[in-house]
Design a protein around this motif. Structure first.
Motif, PDB file in Angstrom:
ATOM      1  N   THR A 166       0.733  -1.148  -0.015  1.00 48.81           N
ATOM      2  CA  THR A 166       0.092  -0.118  -0.075  1.00 48.81           C
ATOM      3  C   THR A 166       0.945   1.282   0.003  1.00 48.81           C
ATOM      4  O   THR A 166       0.328   2.301  -0.124  1.00 48.81           O
ATOM      5  CB  THR A 166      -0.822   0.129   1.149  1.00 48.81           C
ATOM      6  N   GLU A 167       2.058   1.298  -0.085  1.00 53.51           N
ATOM      7  CA  GLU A 167       3.062   2.057   0.206  1.00 53.51           C
ATOM      8  C   GLU A 167       2.991   3.067  -1.326  1.00 53.51           C
ATOM      9  O   GLU A 167       2.824   2.460  -2.218  1.00 53.51           O
ATOM     10  CB  GLU A 167       4.433   1.869   0.464  1.00 53.51           C
ATOM     11  N   ARG A 168       2.950   4.236  -1.060  1.00 50.66           N
ATOM     12  CA  ARG A 168       2.956   5.023  -2.340  1.00 50.66           C
ATOM     13  C   ARG A 168       4.314   5.059  -2.893  1.00 50.66           C
ATOM     14  O   ARG A 168       5.373   5.219  -2.115  1.00 50.66           O
ATOM     15  CB  ARG A 168       2.484   6.701  -2.004  1.00 50.66           C
ATOM     16  N   GLU A 169       4.349   5.273  -4.263  1.00 48.28           N
ATOM     17  CA  GLU A 169       5.763   5.288  -5.052  1.00 48.28           C
ATOM     18  C   GLU A 169       6.454   6.369  -4.488  1.00 48.28           C
ATOM     19  O   GLU A 169       5.802   7.468  -4.495  1.00 48.28           O
ATOM     20  CB  GLU A 169       5.423   5.244  -6.465  1.00 48.28           C
ATOM     21  N   ASP A 170       7.703   6.238  -4.551  1.00 43.69           N
ATOM     22  CA  ASP A 170       8.461   7.666  -4.070  1.00 43.69           C
ATOM     23  C   ASP A 170       8.279   8.592  -5.279  1.00 43.69           C
ATOM     24  O   ASP A 170       8.326   8.134  -6.536  1.00 43.69           O
ATOM     25  CB  ASP A 170       9.984   7.204  -4.181  1.00 43.69           C
ATOM     26  N   GLY A 171       8.195   9.929  -5.106  1.00 43.29           N
ATOM     27  CA  GLY A 171       7.954  10.889  -6.030  1.00 43.29           C
ATOM     28  C   GLY A 171       7.376  12.054  -5.392  1.00 43.29           C
ATOM     29  O   GLY A 171       7.195  12.279  -4.066  1.00 43.29           O
ATOM     30  N   PRO A 172       7.075  13.290  -6.245  1.00 39.98           N
ATOM     31  CA  PRO A 172       6.467  14.446  -5.510  1.00 39.98           C
ATOM     32  C   PRO A 172       5.178  14.103  -4.894  1.00 39.98           C
ATOM     33  O   PRO A 172       4.958  14.794  -4.027  1.00 39.98           O
ATOM     34  CB  PRO A 172       6.394  15.128  -6.933  1.00 39.98           C
ATOM     35  N   ASP A 173       4.295  13.262  -5.421  1.00 41.26           N
ATOM     36  CA  ASP A 173       3.130  12.929  -4.732  1.00 41.26           C
ATOM     37  C   ASP A 173       3.298  12.477  -3.411  1.00 41.26           C
ATOM     38  O   ASP A 173       2.609  12.740  -2.297  1.00 41.26           O
ATOM     39  CB  ASP A 173       2.284  11.824  -5.598  1.00 41.26           C
ATOM     40  N   LYS A 174       4.345  11.574  -3.224  1.00 42.11           N
ATOM     41  CA  LYS A 174       4.656  10.869  -1.865  1.00 42.11           C
ATOM     42  C   LYS A 174       4.867  11.938  -1.261  1.00 42.11           C
ATOM     43  O   LYS A 174       4.696  12.013   0.382  1.00 42.11           O
ATOM     44  CB  LYS A 174       5.404   9.669  -1.969  1.00 42.11           C
ATOM     45  N   LEU A 175       6.237  12.778  -1.581  1.00 44.96           N
ATOM     46  CA  LEU A 175       6.593  13.917  -0.680  1.00 44.96           C
ATOM     47  C   LEU A 175       5.645  14.885  -0.175  1.00 44.96           C
ATOM     48  O   LEU A 175       5.463  15.200   0.986  1.00 44.96           O
ATOM     49  CB  LEU A 175       7.757  14.395  -1.453  1.00 44.96           C
ATOM     50  N   TYR A 176       4.608  15.079  -0.922  1.00 47.24           N
ATOM     51  CA  TYR A 176       3.536  15.943  -0.556  1.00 47.24           C
ATOM     52  C   TYR A 176       2.779  15.251   0.457  1.00 47.24           C
ATOM     53  O   TYR A 176       2.348  16.076   1.348  1.00 47.24           O
ATOM     54  CB  TYR A 176       2.742  16.594  -1.864  1.00 47.24           C
ATOM     55  N   GLY A 177       2.303  14.230   0.316  1.00 43.32           N
ATOM     56  CA  GLY A 177       1.541  13.447   0.990  1.00 43.32           C
ATOM     57  C   GLY A 177       2.123  13.448   2.461  1.00 43.32           C
ATOM     58  O   GLY A 177       1.360  13.638   3.530  1.00 43.32           O
ATOM     59  N   LEU A 178       3.500  13.022   2.614  1.00 48.57           N
ATOM     60  CA  LEU A 178       4.196  13.016   3.930  1.00 48.57           C
ATOM     61  C   LEU A 178       3.992  14.228   4.866  1.00 48.57           C
ATOM     62  O   LEU A 178       4.074  14.195   5.861  1.00 48.57           O
ATOM     63  CB  LEU A 178       5.526  12.328   3.508  1.00 48.57           C
ATOM     64  N   ILE A 179       4.589  15.404   4.045  1.00 43.21           N
ATOM     65  CA  ILE A 179       4.637  16.700   4.515  1.00 43.21           C
ATOM     66  C   ILE A 179       3.159  17.076   4.934  1.00 43.21           C
ATOM     67  O   ILE A 179       2.943  17.669   6.151  1.00 43.21           O
ATOM     68  CB  ILE A 179       5.358  17.496   3.672  1.00 43.21           C
ATOM     69  N   SER A 180       2.187  16.723   4.307  1.00 44.56           N
ATOM     70  CA  SER A 180       0.771  17.150   4.429  1.00 44.56           C
ATOM     71  C   SER A 180       0.382  16.545   5.866  1.00 44.56           C
ATOM     72  O   SER A 180      -0.070  17.039   6.977  1.00 44.56           O
ATOM     73  CB  SER A 180      -0.048  17.020   3.347  1.00 44.56           C
ATOM     74  N   ASP A 181       0.766  15.049   5.672  1.00 45.39           N
ATOM     75  CA  ASP A 181       0.426  14.333   7.056  1.00 45.39           C
ATOM     76  C   ASP A 181       1.163  14.998   8.332  1.00 45.39           C
ATOM     77  O   ASP A 181       0.463  14.892   9.190  1.00 45.39           O
ATOM     78  CB  ASP A 181       0.578  13.062   6.930  1.00 45.39           C
TER      79      ASP A 181
END
Length: 237
Positions: A166-181
């Motif tokens: 279920t882990e999101r693929e490394d990239g801009p979307d994942k980075l955005y999601g982690l910082i947002s969380d």
């Protein structure tokens, strides 16, 4: 190890054999037995090599090394690795491990070690080369620093290895999601001074999105990146 023929005058049909005993340096008996003696010496040679390079023989040679590591909070054991021989192994909380020795394993005696080599590995891959050198004390210090740096960077868990499905693929979307969380955690005070507005986009500038990052998250990210920079400058990427 002591060997001698047995019996001296074998009866008819009695197989020839060799009696053997293994004793400590203080001449205390450890174990003994009998070997069948045949015209082919290879089984005896193989047995002798196996006995001389067994865990019971190699392990005690490195007791002082295990003790020195333990004094720095590093629990280790002498372990046999298929195709390599014996190495000092340090199991880590994320199921990876450190191996200490050399490309051909540990010599049978501690005083034969010329170089210490430490590597970080998982069951399926090589993660990092930690250090290499002749000095035991320096090897332990470098190993301790590496473990401390890894723990600071990843909370004690190295990021390499199989990712959950279920882990999101490394990239801009994942980075955005982690910082947002991180920014939305309840214990974060979004009104504290020192926050920032961060925009993350693809390399071509498209698909950009902005996040209001609270001061606490800014501080945490800055510290993590500072540690990462220091580790890369010291040990390589």
């Amino acid at each position: 190890m002591t060997l001698w023929p047995a019996p001296k005058k074998p009866e008819p049909r009695t197989a020839l054999g060799l009696l053997w005993m293994r004793r400590t340096q203080q001449n205390s008996l450890v174990e003994h037995g009998t070997l069948l003696w045949t015209s082919d010496a290879k089984p005896f040679v193989d047995w002798a090599v196996q006995m001389a390079y067994s865990a019971d023989e190699v392990g005690p040679q490195y007791t002082s090394v295990l003790t020195a590591l333990r004094e720095y909070g590093i629990e280790a054991s002498v372990t046999h690795f298929q195709g390599t021989g014996y190495l000092v192994k340090v199991d880590l909380p994320d199921s990876t491990h450190l191996v200490i020795g050399g490309p051909e394993g540990l010599p049978s005696r501690l005083d034969q070690v010329e170089q210490w080599q430490v590597q970080h590995e998982s069951a399926n891959e090589h993660i990092a080369f930690v250090c290499h050198g002749p000095d035991l004390h320096q090897m332990i210090i470098d190993t301790k620093r590496y473990l401390q740096a890894t723990g600071l960077r990843y909370g004690g868990h190295h990021p390499l290895g199989a990712l959950p499905s279920t882990e999101r693929e490394d990239g801009p979307d994942k980075l955005y999601g982690l910082i947002s969380d991180l920014s939305e955690l309840r214990r974060v005070n979004p009104q504290a001074p020192g926050g920032t507005l961060m925009t993350i986009a693809d390399a071509d500038g498209n698909n950009g999105a902005s996040i209001a990052v609270p001061a606490e998250v800014v501080i945490r990210m800055s510290r993590l990146l500072a540690v990462e920079l220091n580790v890369i400058e010291t040990y390589g990427g």
